[in-house]
Design an enzyme around this catalytic site. Structure first.
Site, PDB file in Angstrom:
ATOM      1  N   GLY A   1       0.956  -1.221   0.052  1.00 13.72           N
ATOM      2  CA  GLY A   1      -0.030   0.091   0.014  1.00 13.72           C
ATOM      3  C   GLY A   1       0.781   1.197   0.157  1.00 13.72           C
ATOM      4  O   GLY A   1       2.005   1.103  -0.552  1.00 13.72           O
ATOM      5  N   ALA A   2       0.328   2.629   0.463  1.00 10.93           N
ATOM      6  CA  ALA A   2       0.954   3.685   0.378  1.00 10.93           C
ATOM      7  C   ALA A   2       1.274   3.940  -0.827  1.00 10.93           C
ATOM      8  O   ALA A   2       2.602   4.281  -1.549  1.00 10.93           O
ATOM      9  CB  ALA A   2       2.134   3.991   1.449  1.00 10.93           C
TER      10      ALA A   2
ATOM     11  N   HIS B   1       4.467   2.338  -7.771  1.00  9.87           N
ATOM     12  CA  HIS B   1       3.570   1.053  -7.757  1.00  9.87           C
ATOM     13  C   HIS B   1       2.871   1.296  -9.087  1.00  9.87           C
ATOM     14  O   HIS B   1       2.143   0.309  -9.618  1.00  9.87           O
ATOM     15  CB  HIS B   1       2.654   1.323  -6.582  1.00  9.87           C
ATOM     16  CG  HIS B   1       3.430   1.084  -5.171  1.00  9.87           C
ATOM     17  ND1 HIS B   1       3.512   2.017  -4.491  1.00  9.87           N
ATOM     18  CD2 HIS B   1       4.094   0.065  -4.681  1.00  9.87           C
ATOM     19  CE1 HIS B   1       4.250   1.520  -3.417  1.00  9.87           C
ATOM     20  NE2 HIS B   1       4.377   0.301  -3.511  1.00  9.87           N
TER      21      HIS B   1
ATOM     22  N   GLN C   1       7.934  -9.166   7.876  1.00  2.98           N
ATOM     23  CA  GLN C   1       9.179  -8.831   7.200  1.00  2.98           C
ATOM     24  C   GLN C   1       9.686  -7.690   7.913  1.00  2.98           C
ATOM     25  O   GLN C   1      10.352  -6.970   7.382  1.00  2.98           O
ATOM     26  CB  GLN C   1       8.919  -8.683   5.591  1.00  2.98           C
ATOM     27  CG  GLN C   1       8.163  -7.502   5.222  1.00  2.98           C
ATOM     28  CD  GLN C   1       7.684  -7.554   3.679  1.00  2.98           C
ATOM     29  OE1 GLN C   1       7.004  -8.492   3.425  1.00  2.98           O
ATOM     30  NE2 GLN C   1       8.183  -6.643   2.974  1.00  2.98           N
TER      31      GLN C   1
ATOM     32  N   LEU D   1      11.700   6.448  -6.077  1.00  3.64           N
ATOM     33  CA  LEU D   1      10.425   6.808  -5.414  1.00  3.64           C
ATOM     34  C   LEU D   1      10.335   5.429  -4.264  1.00  3.64           C
ATOM     35  O   LEU D   1      10.713   4.402  -4.701  1.00  3.64           O
ATOM     36  CB  LEU D   1       9.263   6.777  -6.165  1.00  3.64           C
ATOM     37  CG  LEU D   1       9.111   7.752  -7.184  1.00  3.64           C
ATOM     38  CD1 LEU D   1       7.677   7.857  -7.815  1.00  3.64           C
ATOM     39  CD2 LEU D   1       9.603   9.352  -6.525  1.00  3.64           C
TER      40      LEU D   1
HETATM   41  O1  PAF Z   1       7.826  -4.784  -1.977  1.00  7.06           O
HETATM   42  C1  PAF Z   1       7.038  -4.936  -0.960  1.00  7.06           C
HETATM   43  O2  PAF Z   1       6.330  -3.753  -1.065  1.00  7.06           O
HETATM   44  C2  PAF Z   1       6.747  -6.152  -0.078  1.00  7.06           C
HETATM   45  O3  PAF Z   1       8.176  -6.409   0.063  1.00  7.06           O
HETATM   46  C3  PAF Z   1       6.060  -7.379  -0.989  1.00  7.06           C
HETATM   47  C4  PAF Z   1       6.490  -7.727  -2.061  1.00  7.06           C
HETATM   48  C5  PAF Z   1       4.809  -6.575  -1.124  1.00  7.06           C
HETATM   49  C6  PAF Z   1       5.955  -8.337   0.292  1.00  7.06           C
HETATM   50  O4  PAF Z   1       5.167  -8.042   1.396  1.00  7.06           O
END
Ligand code: PAF
Length: 286
Positions: free
Chosen positions: A35-36, A41, A65, A189
């Site tokens: 998100g964010a 993205h 993580q 970014l």
């Molecule tokens: O890159 C990320 O945003 C995260 O590491 C992912 C791949 C969504 C896994 O939580």
């Protein structure tokens, strides 16, 4: 306000609901995110839409993580704003589960181990990060069952490890990698950039400038590349270098002295309290 005529994405919050919503879709493209959502993205989602299947964007801030001293609580979350952006792009499905949905019994007992490369570079500074990342990517792949999954080149070690996991575990999923999106000063970014103040934002440009310096000296060999890029970073007092390495794109291990050919320069540094990473491909000669 959203004036797009496109339908709003269907938000799937459960694993069972996701499986049934996607059951009859042949070609599913997954964009995993926390998100964010920013322009980086958006580029991943645009690539997914270009591939032409049913696009599913997952939004899940994965606690597994984050280390105990990392920014899990502070990590930016704004589902409504994310949905607006995905709506404007015409994304049909968003998988946005709760932590309880993904980990109903608390931290899982069975996890993916990232192996030796998982404890180097980012993994050295963030122990367990890649095990947690691979575990959630594996779960997302099992839930969404995509034909392709999209990642950004900015997280180069993540891309390497995901590819390796999918190959090692014989998951028939194609990995598509999208080039890093940068602002007009070259800064890659990242969701964490919003925590940089104006001085730190200026200082953070040193990372991409170091990569430019690496590229410009690549024809003089490894030592010249290291000297040029480290020199650039050391010229910026707000930047505290964590690592700067030259790795082989196929193994993600440091290249030998005298190596010539394609390589990846990876860099991580703290700017104020914010940890940033970046990378660039170079061709070593000299
Ligand atoms: O890159 C990320 O945003 C995260 O590491 C992912 C791949 C969504 C896994 O939580």
């Amino acid at each position: 306000m959203n004036d797009s005529p496109l339908a709003r994405p269907v938000v799937l919050a459960t694993i069972a609901g996701t499986r049934s919503a996607l059951a009859d879709r042949g070609n599913v493209v997954l964009v995993p995110t926390m998100g964010a959502l920013h322009e980086g993205h958006i580029a991943l989602v645009q690539r997914a839409l270009e591939l032409g299947g049913t696009v599913v964007v997952s939004i899940f801030v994965n606690p597994l993580q984050f280390g105990p001293n990392e920014d899990l609580d502070r990590y930016p979350r704004d589902l409504e704003a994310d949905l607006d952006k995905l709506h404007r792009l015409g994304v049909p499905f968003v998988f946005a589960p709760s932590v309880e949905e993904m980990y109903p019994s608390g931290p899982p007992q069975t996890t993916v181990k990232a192996g030796p490369v998982g404890s180097m570079y980012e993994g050295r500074s963030r122990p367990g990060h890649f095990d947690g990342m691979l575990t959630v990517v594996s779960k997302l792949v099992n839930i969404v069952r995509p034909t392709s999954v999209i990642f950004g080149q900015k997280d180069a070690q993540q891309v390497y490890l995901v590819r390796r996991m999918l190959a090692d575990l014989n998951e028939p999923v194609r990995v598509e990698v999208v080039e890093t999106v940068r602002d007009d000063t070259g800064l890659a970014l990242s969701s964490r950039n919003r925590f940089l103040d104006a001085r730190e934002t200026r200082a953070a440009r040193a990372l991409s400038q170091a990569l430019d310096a690496a590229e410009s000296s690549a024809d003089q060999g490894i030592d010249a590349v290291i000297a040029a890029s480290q020199g650039t970073l050391m010229g910026e007092s707000l930047v505290q270098l964590d690592y700067l390495k030259i790795v082989h794109p196929d193994t993600f291990l440091p290249v030998d002295d005298g190596y010539k050919g394609a390589a990846l320069v990876i860099v991580a540094a703290r700017v104020g309290s914010i940890r940033l990473i970046d990378n660039a491909f170079i061709v070593l000669a000299g």
